[in-house]
Design an enzyme around this catalytic site. Structure first.
Site, PDB file in Angstrom:
ATOM      1  N   LYS A 239       0.828  -1.205   0.000  1.00 48.24           N
ATOM      2  CA  LYS A 239       0.000   0.000   0.000  1.00 48.24           C
ATOM      3  C   LYS A 239       0.863   1.257   0.000  1.00 48.24           C
ATOM      4  CE  LYS A 239      -3.951   2.043   2.411  1.00 48.24           C
ATOM      5  NZ  LYS A 239      -4.926   1.850   3.505  1.00 48.24           N
TER       6      LYS A 239
ATOM      7  N   GLU B 145      10.144  -5.017   4.604  1.00 46.51           N
ATOM      8  CA  GLU B 145      10.304  -6.387   4.137  1.00 46.51           C
ATOM      9  C   GLU B 145       9.997  -6.500   2.637  1.00 46.51           C
ATOM     10  OE1 GLU B 145       8.716  -6.628   8.437  1.00 46.51           O
ATOM     11  OE2 GLU B 145       8.433  -5.384   6.658  1.00 46.51           O
TER      12      GLU B 145
ATOM     13  N   GLY C 110      -5.110  -3.036   4.979  1.00 47.16           N
ATOM     14  CA  GLY C 110      -4.357  -4.157   4.428  1.00 47.16           C
ATOM     15  C   GLY C 110      -5.006  -5.499   4.669  1.00 47.16           C
ATOM     16  N   ARG C 111      -5.449  -5.766   5.893  1.00 47.74           N
ATOM     17  CA  ARG C 111      -6.007  -7.086   6.215  1.00 47.74           C
ATOM     18  C   ARG C 111      -7.419  -7.269   5.660  1.00 47.74           C
ATOM     19  NH1 ARG C 111      -5.354  -3.721  10.201  1.00 47.74           N
ATOM     20  NH2 ARG C 111      -6.993  -3.141  11.671  1.00 47.74           N
TER      21      ARG C 111
ATOM     22  N   GLU D  55      -4.955  -8.114  14.896  1.00 44.23           N
ATOM     23  CA  GLU D  55      -4.485  -6.802  14.466  1.00 44.23           C
ATOM     24  C   GLU D  55      -5.601  -5.775  14.528  1.00 44.23           C
ATOM     25  OE1 GLU D  55      -1.100  -6.076  11.486  1.00 44.23           O
ATOM     26  OE2 GLU D  55      -2.900  -5.701  10.296  1.00 44.23           O
TER      27      GLU D  55
ATOM     28  N   HIS E 254      -4.437 -35.265  16.623  1.00 41.07           N
ATOM     29  CA  HIS E 254      -3.309 -36.083  17.082  1.00 41.07           C
ATOM     30  C   HIS E 254      -2.224 -35.226  17.722  1.00 41.07           C
ATOM     31  CE1 HIS E 254      -4.735 -39.865  15.245  1.00 41.07           C
ATOM     32  NE2 HIS E 254      -5.333 -39.039  14.410  1.00 41.07           N
TER      33      HIS E 254
ATOM     34  N   LYS F 156       8.614  -1.222  13.742  1.00 45.25           N
ATOM     35  CA  LYS F 156       9.216  -0.793  12.464  1.00 45.25           C
ATOM     36  C   LYS F 156      10.217   0.340  12.695  1.00 45.25           C
ATOM     37  CE  LYS F 156       5.244  -1.872   9.497  1.00 45.25           C
ATOM     38  NZ  LYS F 156       4.234  -1.295   8.579  1.00 45.25           N
TER      39      LYS F 156
END
Length: 538
Positions: A207, A213, A271-272, A357, A388, A503
Site C-alpha cells: 500500500k 520487508e 491491508g487485512r 491486528e 493427534h 518498524k
C-alpha cells in the site's frame, strides 16, 4: 460511532447476574432442557452455510441479554456508518470501504462518493491482466509465455491472497504461484531457484510502497532479474515482468514500474481487508477473473445479510456476541479455528491477523485504558492433524477454549468419497466429544484417566462446498464478526499503531548493525547484549 463503555451498560450487568446462574448448567443440561436446541440455535444461510451454535453455554435468556448489549452499544448505527462511508477509522481520519469493493450497487450507499468509478476501472484492469496472462497473450521479454507468478508482499498483501488461493486450489489453473513475504533470505532463495526470469511475473504488493520487508525483497528480486536476463536490460523488458499494487504511485514509478503496470490501491482499504481489492490480482491470476468475481459476489451476499437483518437474526452479530460472552464472562483467553480441509490450512493464520491486528487494543474510543478483555488469542490448525496433537488438551486439559469447527458437505474430489466420509465423521465426532464427553460410559467409570468430562463449547460452520462464492461468504462473515466485536468493546478496529513502533526501532537498529563498530552501548542491556553478540560474528 457512539463511544459507549460496554461495562457501564445495563445489559453487561444483567449478563454478570445471568452468568452466575447459567455457569451451574452443563452443555448436556442445556440440550436436555431444550429438545429443539439445534433448531433454536442454528441458522441455515441460503443452504450454502450452516451455522450451528447450539453447543455453547447459552440459552434464550443469554441471547436476550447479548442482543440488548448490541442494541445498547448501537451496533446497527455503526453498521450503517460503515456502509454509508462515514469516517469510522477515526485515528487515521478515513472511511472503511472494503465492502464497497464487492458491491455492484455502491451508489445506494455512497451517493456522493467517487470510489465506484475507481473500483470499476481497477477491476477492468485486473481482468485484462489476468485474461492476457492466462490466455498466454502476455509474453515475457524472450516471447515465452508466463508460467510463474510471484507475489511480493507481507501482512494483508500476503496472507489474504495466500489463504484464498490455497483454499481454492481445486480451481487453480496451470500458472505456478509463489508468495514472497519473509525478509529471511531463505524464502527468497527457495523461490528464485525454482523459476526463470523470462517466464516469471512479479507483483509488488504494498500500500505504501515503503514496507521494509516488501521493498527489500523487491529490490533483491530486481537485482536478480537484471543479473540473470541474457540481454541488456531496458525499461521495456522490465515492463513485461513487473507489476505494482500500491497507493503510492510515485514510489512505484521511481522503482522502475511502468505506469500502465500499476494497479491503484485505495487509501480507505485496510491491508487485512484488501484481498477483495487490486491486492487480489494474484487470486485473479490463479483462479481466473470470473472466479474472483464470484468470490466478491459471495462476500457481498453476506454484506447484504449483515446490513439488512435485525440483531437477533444477524449471523456475524450473534457470533461476535458469543465471543464476547466467553472472553469477558467465562474468562477464556483464546479461540481455536479448526478447518477440516487441507486446502484451508492458512485460514487460522489469516483470521489470527484479521482479529488480533484489528481488536488487539487496550485504549478505548474515549482514550481510556481498558479494564475488560478485547481480542482473544486466535490460533488453530487443520483437522484431523490437530486431533493427534493439541486436541488432547482440548478434551482433558484445564483450559476452556471455544472452538470454531469448519468443514464442507460436498467434496471436490469425487474419486475419494471414502476419505470424505471419514473426514466429516471426525469433524462431527470432535464437537460431540468436546460437548458431552464420556462420563456415562463404562470405560470412564472404570478408569478415571480415560475420562473426558465434556462441557467444552464450540461452533460448527458447515459449508455446502468449497467454492469461490461460499468462501466469500465465510470470510465476509468473519470480517463483520470482528467489526462488531470492536464496536461493542468500544475500540477502533481499523488502525494498527502497535505495529509501527517495532518498524521504527528496526530502522534505527539496521543503521547500527551496519556500522563498523565492534560494540554499541546506547540501548538497554539486553538489546546491547544481542547486538554485540551479532557483531562478534560479523
Amino acid at each position: 460511532m457512539k463511544n459507549i463503555n460496554p461495562v457501564k451498560t445495563y445489559s453487561w450487568k444483567n449478563l454478570q447476574n445471568h452468568f452466575k446462574k447459567i455457569k451451574k448448567l452443563t452443555i448436556n443440561d442445556l440440550f436436555l432442557i431444550d429438545k429443539n436446541r439445534f433448531k433454536n440455535f442454528s441458522i441455515n444461510f441460503e443452504n450454502k452455510i450452516l451455522f450451528d451454535y447450539s453447543k455453547n453455554f447459552l440459552n434464550n435468556e443469554t441471547m436476550i441479554h447479548l442482543f440488548n448489549l448490541a442494541r445498547e452499544t448501537k451496533c446497527i448505527e455503526a453498521i450503517n456508518a460503515m456502509f454509508y462511508g462515514k469516517k469510522i477509522n477515526i485515528t487515521e481520519h478515513k472511511s472503511v470501504l472494503h465492502t464497497a469493493l464487492r458491491n455492484d450497487n455502491i451508489h445506494f450507499f455512497l451517493k456522493k462518493h467517487q470510489i465506484y468509478d475507481d473500483i470499476k476501472q481497477i477491476l477492468k484492469k485486473m481482468k485484462n491482466i489476468s485474461d492476457n496472462i492466462i490466455l498466454e497473450k502476455w509474453k515475457g521479454y524472450t516471447n515465452k509465455k508466463i508460467k510463474n507468478i510471484i507475489n511480493i508482499g507481507i501482512g494483508g498483501s500476503h496472507l489474504g491472497p495466500l489463504m484464498i488461493t490455497e483454499s481454492l486450489k481445486s480451481y487453480k489453473n496451470k500458472l505456478n504461484l509463489f508468495f514472497l513475504s519473509n525478509i529471511d533470505s531463505n524464502q527468497l532463495i527457495n523461490i528464485i531457484t525454482k523459476v526463470k526470469p523470462e517466464e516469471s511475473l512479479f507483483i509488488i504488493a504494498s500500500k505504501t510502497f515503503n514496507t521494509q520487508e516488501t521493498i527489500t525483497n523487491a529490490l533483491s528480486i530486481k537485482k536478480w532479474f537484471i543479473k540473470n536476463i541474457n540481454i541488456d536490460f531496458n525499461k521495456n523488458i522490465f515492463s513485461k515482468h513487473f507489476i505494482a499494487v500500491t497507493n503510492n504511485i510515485d514510489a512505484a514509478i521511481n522503482f522502475g514500474i511502468d505506469k500502465n503496470n500499476i494497479l491503484p490501491l485505495l487509501s480507505e482499504i485496510g491491508g487485512r481487508f484488501s484481498l477483495w481489492s487490486s491486492i487480489g490480482l494474484s487470486i485473479s491470476l490463479a483462479i481466473g477473473f470470473n472466479n474472483f468475481k464470484k468470490l466478491l459476489q459471495g462476500a457481498n451476499k453476506m454484506d447484504q445479510h449483515f446490513f439488512s437483518n435485525p440483531i437477533d437474526k444477524n449471523i456475524p452479530i450473534i457470533m461476535a456476541l458469543i465471543s464476547i460472552w466467553y472472553s469477558n464472562f467465562w474468562n477464556t483467553e483464546t479461540e481455536a479455528i479448526i478447518p477440516y480441509c487441507e486446502n484451508m490450512r492458512f485460514l487460522p493464520a489469516y483470521l489470527q491477523q484479521l482479529n488480533m491486528e484489528s481488536n488487539g487494543k487496550s485504549i478505548d474510543r474515549n482514550k481510556n485504558r481498558i479494564k475488560y478483555q478485547t481480542s482473544s488469542i486466535i490460533w488453530g490448525d487443520i483437522g484431523t492433524n490437530g486431533q493427534h496433537s493439541f486436541f488432547q488438551m482440548l478434551h482433558q486439559g484445564t483450559k476452556l477454549i471455544p472452538c470454531d469447527f469448519i468443514s464442507f458437505a460436498i467434496s471436490n474430489n469425487n474419486n475419494y468419497q471414502d476419505h470424505h466420509i471419514k473426514l466429516i465423521a471426525n469433524y462431527i465426532a470432535q464437537t460431540k466429544a468436546l460437548a458431552f464427553g464420556n462420563i456415562d460410559d463404562y470405560i470412564c467409570k472404570k478408569n478415571i484417566y480415560q475420562c473426558c468430562f465434556g462441557n467444552k463449547p464450540s461452533n460448527s460452520i458447515f459449508l455446502k462446498k468449497i467454492t469461490p462464492y461460499n468462501l466469500g461468504l465465510l470470510i465476509s462473515y468473519y470480517e463483520h464478526k470482528i467489526f462488531i466485536q470492536g464496536v461493542i468493546l468500544n475500540i477502533f478496529s481499523f488502525d494498527q499503531w502497535g505495529v509501527e513502533l517495532g518498524k521504527k526501532i528496526t530502522n534505527f537498529l539496521v543503521e547500527d548493525l551496519n556500522q563498523n563498530i565492534q560494540k554499541i552501548n546506547k540501548y538497554d542491556s539486553s538489546s546491547q547484549g544481542l547486538i554485540n553478540f551479532y557483531k562478534n560474528f560479523n
